[in-house]
Scaffold this motif. Structure first.
Motif, PDB file in Angstrom:
ATOM      1  N   SER A 155       0.846  -1.192   0.000  1.00  0.00           N
ATOM      2  CA  SER A 155       0.000   0.000   0.000  1.00  0.00           C
ATOM      3  C   SER A 155       0.881   1.242   0.000  1.00  0.00           C
ATOM      4  CB  SER A 155      -0.899   0.009   1.237  1.00  0.00           C
ATOM      5  OG  SER A 155      -1.437   1.286   1.474  1.00  0.00           O
ATOM      6  N   LEU A 156       0.652   2.117  -0.968  1.00  0.00           N
ATOM      7  CA  LEU A 156       1.450   3.332  -1.076  1.00  0.00           C
ATOM      8  C   LEU A 156       1.333   4.185   0.179  1.00  0.00           C
ATOM      9  CD1 LEU A 156       3.200   5.280  -2.740  1.00  0.00           C
ATOM     10  CD2 LEU A 156       1.082   6.177  -3.758  1.00  0.00           C
ATOM     11  N   ARG A 157       0.108   4.401   0.635  1.00  0.00           N
ATOM     12  CA  ARG A 157      -0.069   5.303   1.778  1.00  0.00           C
ATOM     13  C   ARG A 157       0.448   4.691   3.082  1.00  0.00           C
ATOM     14  NH1 ARG A 157      -5.830   3.870   1.407  1.00  0.00           N
ATOM     15  NH2 ARG A 157      -6.126   5.659   0.012  1.00  0.00           N
ATOM     16  N   ASN A 158       0.417   3.374   3.180  1.00  0.00           N
ATOM     17  CA  ASN A 158       0.910   2.735   4.398  1.00  0.00           C
ATOM     18  C   ASN A 158       2.429   2.690   4.470  1.00  0.00           C
ATOM     19  OD1 ASN A 158      -1.684   2.261   5.244  1.00  0.00           O
ATOM     20  ND2 ASN A 158      -1.712   0.105   4.612  1.00  0.00           N
ATOM     21  N   VAL A 172       9.413   8.238  -5.661  1.00  0.00           N
ATOM     22  CA  VAL A 172       8.764   6.991  -5.255  1.00  0.00           C
ATOM     23  C   VAL A 172       8.307   6.232  -6.500  1.00  0.00           C
ATOM     24  CG1 VAL A 172       6.936   5.938  -3.869  1.00  0.00           C
ATOM     25  CG2 VAL A 172       7.983   8.101  -3.126  1.00  0.00           C
ATOM     26  N   VAL A 173       8.695   4.968  -6.600  1.00  0.00           N
ATOM     27  CA  VAL A 173       8.281   4.121  -7.715  1.00  0.00           C
ATOM     28  C   VAL A 173       7.840   2.774  -7.172  1.00  0.00           C
ATOM     29  CG1 VAL A 173       9.732   5.214  -9.468  1.00  0.00           C
ATOM     30  CG2 VAL A 173      10.663   3.357  -8.087  1.00  0.00           C
ATOM     31  N   ARG A 174       7.117   2.037  -8.008  1.00  0.00           N
ATOM     32  CA  ARG A 174       6.673   0.683  -7.650  1.00  0.00           C
ATOM     33  C   ARG A 174       7.311  -0.306  -8.624  1.00  0.00           C
ATOM     34  NH1 ARG A 174       2.225  -1.314  -4.820  1.00  0.00           N
ATOM     35  NH2 ARG A 174       1.223   0.754  -4.736  1.00  0.00           N
ATOM     36  N   ARG A 175       7.823  -1.419  -8.100  1.00  0.00           N
ATOM     37  CA  ARG A 175       8.449  -2.442  -8.944  1.00  0.00           C
ATOM     38  C   ARG A 175       7.454  -3.562  -9.244  1.00  0.00           C
ATOM     39  NH1 ARG A 175      10.710  -3.116  -3.729  1.00  0.00           N
ATOM     40  NH2 ARG A 175      10.266  -5.154  -2.817  1.00  0.00           N
ATOM     41  N   ILE A 176       7.852  -4.506 -10.097  1.00  0.00           N
ATOM     42  CA  ILE A 176       6.951  -5.598 -10.484  1.00  0.00           C
ATOM     43  C   ILE A 176       7.048  -6.788  -9.533  1.00  0.00           C
ATOM     44  CG2 ILE A 176       6.928  -4.930 -12.907  1.00  0.00           C
ATOM     45  CD1 ILE A 176       8.868  -7.247 -13.465  1.00  0.00           C
ATOM     46  N   SER A 177       8.056  -6.814  -8.674  1.00  0.00           N
ATOM     47  CA  SER A 177       8.211  -7.918  -7.732  1.00  0.00           C
ATOM     48  C   SER A 177       7.573  -7.567  -6.396  1.00  0.00           C
ATOM     49  CB  SER A 177       9.695  -8.250  -7.536  1.00  0.00           C
ATOM     50  OG  SER A 177      10.372  -7.131  -6.980  1.00  0.00           O
ATOM     51  N   GLY A 178       7.317  -8.584  -5.600  1.00  0.00           N
ATOM     52  CA  GLY A 178       6.742  -8.369  -4.279  1.00  0.00           C
ATOM     53  C   GLY A 178       7.803  -7.947  -3.273  1.00  0.00           C
ATOM     54  N   PRO A 346       0.587   7.576 -12.380  1.00  0.00           N
ATOM     55  CA  PRO A 346      -0.052   7.540 -11.054  1.00  0.00           C
ATOM     56  C   PRO A 346      -0.860   6.264 -10.839  1.00  0.00           C
ATOM     57  CG  PRO A 346      -0.378   9.667 -12.123  1.00  0.00           C
ATOM     58  CD  PRO A 346       0.206   8.759 -13.155  1.00  0.00           C
ATOM     59  N   GLU A 347      -1.424   5.728 -11.923  1.00  0.00           N
ATOM     60  CA  GLU A 347      -2.233   4.519 -11.802  1.00  0.00           C
ATOM     61  C   GLU A 347      -1.387   3.326 -11.319  1.00  0.00           C
ATOM     62  OE1 GLU A 347      -4.077   7.436 -14.352  1.00  0.00           O
ATOM     63  OE2 GLU A 347      -2.124   6.439 -14.528  1.00  0.00           O
ATOM     64  N   TRP A 348      -0.206   3.179 -11.880  1.00  0.00           N
ATOM     65  CA  TRP A 348       0.670   2.071 -11.455  1.00  0.00           C
ATOM     66  C   TRP A 348       1.167   2.304 -10.036  1.00  0.00           C
ATOM     67  CZ3 TRP A 348       1.995  -2.755 -12.090  1.00  0.00           C
ATOM     68  CH2 TRP A 348       3.199  -3.218 -11.547  1.00  0.00           C
ATOM     69  N   LEU A 349       1.619   3.506  -9.746  1.00  0.00           N
ATOM     70  CA  LEU A 349       2.174   3.785  -8.424  1.00  0.00           C
ATOM     71  C   LEU A 349       1.136   3.539  -7.332  1.00  0.00           C
ATOM     72  CD1 LEU A 349       4.498   4.766  -6.651  1.00  0.00           C
ATOM     73  CD2 LEU A 349       3.696   7.113  -7.057  1.00  0.00           C
ATOM     74  N   ALA A 350      -0.099   3.953  -7.588  1.00  0.00           N
ATOM     75  CA  ALA A 350      -1.147   3.854  -6.576  1.00  0.00           C
ATOM     76  C   ALA A 350      -2.094   2.689  -6.846  1.00  0.00           C
ATOM     77  CB  ALA A 350      -1.932   5.165  -6.511  1.00  0.00           C
ATOM     78  N   ARG A 351      -1.636   1.672  -7.547  1.00  0.00           N
ATOM     79  CA  ARG A 351      -2.529   0.557  -7.853  1.00  0.00           C
ATOM     80  C   ARG A 351      -2.970  -0.169  -6.581  1.00  0.00           C
ATOM     81  NH1 ARG A 351      -1.105  -4.787  -9.083  1.00  0.00           N
ATOM     82  NH2 ARG A 351       0.926  -5.420  -8.293  1.00  0.00           N
TER      83      ARG A 351
END
Length: 353
Positions: A155-158, A172-178, A346-351
């Protein structure tokens, strides 16, 4: 599956187990276990081979280990390996898994890149390995700015204090791995990716593949005088604490992305102003200073960061070979498009909001 098979499994921090066998009528035949492990008494090796003879070829590593444990003579000592390691080697043999030295590795160490481009390069290069257009690749990253990289399902906000990130100029970025969030700054971390065919991890569970793909790093650290070990599920630790965390993604196209971030000289105070989860972990452990949780490689090695990287690459080459390579023009074009689109959206980052 029918016919002769050869499998190898290097126990993380331990010894090599090698298995040769035939599969006849769905059962293991002519099983021969070998390796550089230690085993007492000598006849225990015959007991291991006998326990595997006739076993169903579909039996998993734990089932194979149970057969071995039941057959071992009383007081048998297995040093540098265990019965489950033999089971894993058998599974890899039956699956015709590839070994590290089966490949002509390419090693990439380019200049600093933006965080979104690193995320995209991981995806593109792993896809290229899956398609057979690129050999298995070790890529060492360089960062052009501070960043937080959150896991695919976080969770981005958490996880992120956006005000803290803005205050410190952290992208801030989001990757494809967990996995969990990473805080990085140029010159303060060592990050690398392995892009490999899934044949390299055939016969391994998801958890086992983490340890298997991290084992070369334990050897590289050992070459620098650091006794490190794999800590399930995805950490590398020493007596002084955690020094690295790994994340992994298995692509449907037939390749595995395994990437690791190692702490060299983290600004821990800044980290906890940017990462919310850092505060919670520290509070849970009754720790008042983040510096007690971050153990930089700089302090443990006494080496400059560039020297640590050079030694890591040299250690990898000494084990598996590898030639200097580069991202191709077509790969870079695709990665830039993906970075500007998916990984900057923004859609990917906050998915996961």
């Amino acid at each position: 599956m029918q016919g002769k098979h050869h499998g190898e499994y290097k126990v993380p921090g331990g010894k090599l187990v090698v298995v040769d066998l035939d599969v006849v009528g769905g059962a293991l035949r002519g099983v021969r276990v070998a390796g550089d492990f230690f085993l007492e008494p000598d006849e225990a090796l015959d007991a291991i081979n006998g326990a595997l003879e006739g076993a169903p070829a579909e039996l998993d590593a734990r089932g194979l280990a149970a057969r071995i444990d039941a057959a071992l003579p009383a007081g048998a000592v297995l040093f540098g390996f265990n019965s489950e390691a033999v089971g894993i080697a058998v599974r890899r043999a039956v699956a015709d898994a590839a070994e590290w030295t089966d490949f002509d590795w390419q090693i990439i160490h380019d200049g600093p890149q933006p965080p979104a481009l690193h995320m995209a390069l991981d995806e593109v290069l792993t896809d290229e390995v899956a398609a057979g257009r690129r050999p298995p690749t070790l890529r060492v990253w360089e960062w052009d700015r501070p960043a937080v990289i959150i896991g695919s399902f976080q969770s981005l906000r958490n996880e992120v204090d956006r005000q803290g990130a803005d205050r410190h100029g952290v992208t801030v970025v989001r990757r494809i791995s967990g996995g969990g969030a990473m805080f990085v700054e140029p010159g303060n971390t060592i990050t690398y990716s392995l892009c490999v065919p899934d044949t390299l991890v055939q016969g391994l569970s998801f958890a086992e593949s983490y340890a298997y793909l991290d084992d070369w790093v334990l050897g590289a650290l050992g070459d620098m005088g650091i006794k490190a070990w794999y800590k399930p599920l995805n950490d590398i630790a020493t007596d002084a604490g955690k020094i690295a965390g790994a994340a992994q993604k298995r692509l449907a196209s037939g390749a595995v992305l395994h990437h690791v971030t190692m702490s060299y000289d983290i600004d821990a105070d800044k980290m906890v102003e940017v990462l919310r989860i850092g505060r919670e972990k520290l509070s849970d452990k009754g720790t008042t200073s983040a510096k007690k949780r971050v153990d930089p490689l700089r302090r443990q090695t006494g080496l400059a960061r560039a020297e640590v990287i050079d030694r890591m690459i040299a250690s990898f080459r000494s084990r598996y070979g590898g030639s200097a390579g580069a991202v191709s023009d077509s790969e870079l074009t695709r990665a830039r498009e993906l970075a500007a689109g998916k990984f900057s959206s923004p859609e990917w980052l906050a998915r996961v909001p």
